[in-house]
Design a protein around this motif. Sequence first.
Motif, short mmCIF file in Angstrom:
data_model
loop_
_atom_site.label_atom_id
_atom_site.label_comp_id
_atom_site.label_asym_id
_atom_site.label_seq_id
_atom_site.Cartn_x
_atom_site.Cartn_y
_atom_site.Cartn_z
N LEU A 92 -9.49 -10.88 30.03
CA LEU A 92 -8.06 -11.07 30.03
C LEU A 92 -7.50 -11.51 28.75
O LEU A 92 -6.48 -10.76 28.18
N ALA A 93 -8.20 -12.30 27.92
CA ALA A 93 -7.83 -12.88 26.81
C ALA A 93 -7.70 -11.57 25.79
O ALA A 93 -6.87 -11.34 25.04
N ILE A 94 -8.94 -10.96 25.39
CA ILE A 94 -9.20 -9.94 24.58
C ILE A 94 -8.53 -8.69 25.18
O ILE A 94 -7.57 -7.98 24.39
N GLY A 95 -8.71 -8.16 26.36
CA GLY A 95 -8.14 -6.90 26.92
C GLY A 95 -6.55 -6.90 27.07
O GLY A 95 -5.87 -5.78 26.72
N GLY A 96 -6.23 -7.90 27.65
CA GLY A 96 -4.78 -8.22 28.14
C GLY A 96 -3.87 -8.60 26.99
O GLY A 96 -2.69 -7.89 26.91
N THR A 97 -4.34 -9.44 26.38
CA THR A 97 -3.54 -9.86 25.23
C THR A 97 -3.65 -9.45 23.96
O THR A 97 -2.74 -8.88 23.00
N ALA A 98 -4.89 -9.57 23.28
CA ALA A 98 -5.11 -9.18 21.90
C ALA A 98 -5.13 -7.73 21.84
O ALA A 98 -4.83 -7.02 20.79
N ILE A 99 -5.15 -6.72 22.89
CA ILE A 99 -5.34 -5.38 22.95
C ILE A 99 -3.96 -4.65 23.53
O ILE A 99 -3.18 -4.19 22.75
N TRP A 100 -3.69 -5.04 24.79
CA TRP A 100 -2.68 -4.26 25.28
C TRP A 100 -1.13 -4.93 25.28
O TRP A 100 -0.15 -4.17 24.88
N ALA B 42 -11.12 -13.98 14.53
CA ALA B 42 -9.97 -13.51 15.23
C ALA B 42 -8.94 -12.80 14.20
O ALA B 42 -8.35 -11.71 14.62
N LEU B 43 -8.93 -13.28 12.97
CA LEU B 43 -7.96 -12.53 11.95
C LEU B 43 -8.50 -11.24 11.67
O LEU B 43 -7.88 -10.30 11.71
N VAL B 44 -9.95 -10.96 11.76
CA VAL B 44 -10.58 -9.79 11.44
C VAL B 44 -10.25 -8.71 12.61
O VAL B 44 -9.82 -7.51 12.49
N MET B 45 -10.55 -9.11 13.86
CA MET B 45 -10.16 -8.54 14.93
C MET B 45 -9.01 -7.97 15.17
O MET B 45 -8.34 -6.85 15.68
N GLY B 46 -8.01 -9.08 14.68
CA GLY B 46 -6.44 -8.57 15.14
C GLY B 46 -6.17 -7.22 13.95
O GLY B 46 -5.51 -6.44 14.29
N ILE B 47 -6.68 -7.21 12.70
CA ILE B 47 -6.58 -6.03 11.70
C ILE B 47 -7.14 -5.00 12.29
O ILE B 47 -6.52 -3.87 12.27
#
Length: 295
Positions: A53-61, A179-184
């Motif tokens: 939910l955190a990665i797929g729902g918030t960080a991506i979608w 998390a900063l790298v994943m955001g980029i």
Amino acid sequence: MAQIHHVEYGWITPALSYALSVLGSALGLVCARRIRTARSAGQRAWWGLLAALAIGGTAIWAMHFMAMLGFGVEGTRIRYDVPITAASTVIAVVAVGIGLAIIGTGRLNALRLLAGGLFTGLGVAAMHYTGMAAMRLDGTFSYDRIRVALSVLIAVVAATVALWLSMTVRRGLAIAASALVMGIAVNGMHFTGMSALSVHLHERRGDLAGAEVSGLLVPIVLAVIFVVVGLVYALLAAPTDDDRAGSAYLDARRDGVQPAAATPGPGPEPVGLRARSTLGQPGTPFPSRRDTLRR
């Protein structure tokens, strides 16, 4: 060919989308760390769901939709098909969840990591282009195949790195940097895919079906807030290793078992005043002259 604006409102939408992807990535990494330390299959499934939910729902979608707020096409309005938009959310969460299940259920190795990264990356790319297919405007889409392939490659690489970080990163500073790298990476995939898009307007304009962006913004923001607050609460409420150790100690004491860690060992031989205070007590041997001289 119509003129496309990817940052119609300036840098506010890219900044907010990046902030969402970093926030979701950080929460997802913290939740994924609990998968390896979980003591039962139910706990692993629970933390895997929260991480998805955190990665797929918030960080991506949510990042994708926030960036789409700044997307505009001259000469036409844009609406969104609600069922297809909701389906793109499910695709993102399920893809990340399956990827975490692939690498989190056994010993981490290169084959598991590549399989999980490939599946998750393809799922993220599918989410992106499903979200694009949900748009309704007075025109038709066309895509540059090379840039589409590049966006899919970025998605697979980013997903593989994200899954590896989720299973290896432990310390707070490392989680923040990851998390900063994943955001980029997530934003790079999104805008690479968006740069592949071209729009050809129709000569005859008609009524557009679907919901306006303003109508979807409020429920999506509320859903993101609810998910983030729920994740933070779940992390704060989860027992730590110290809590488990304390609970085991109390259970042992209640059952009448002396814990090994609390079993007192033989103390040092009393000297000085403590030695004198024991003299003359029943059962206490009187020191010999040799012992006295030794002391």
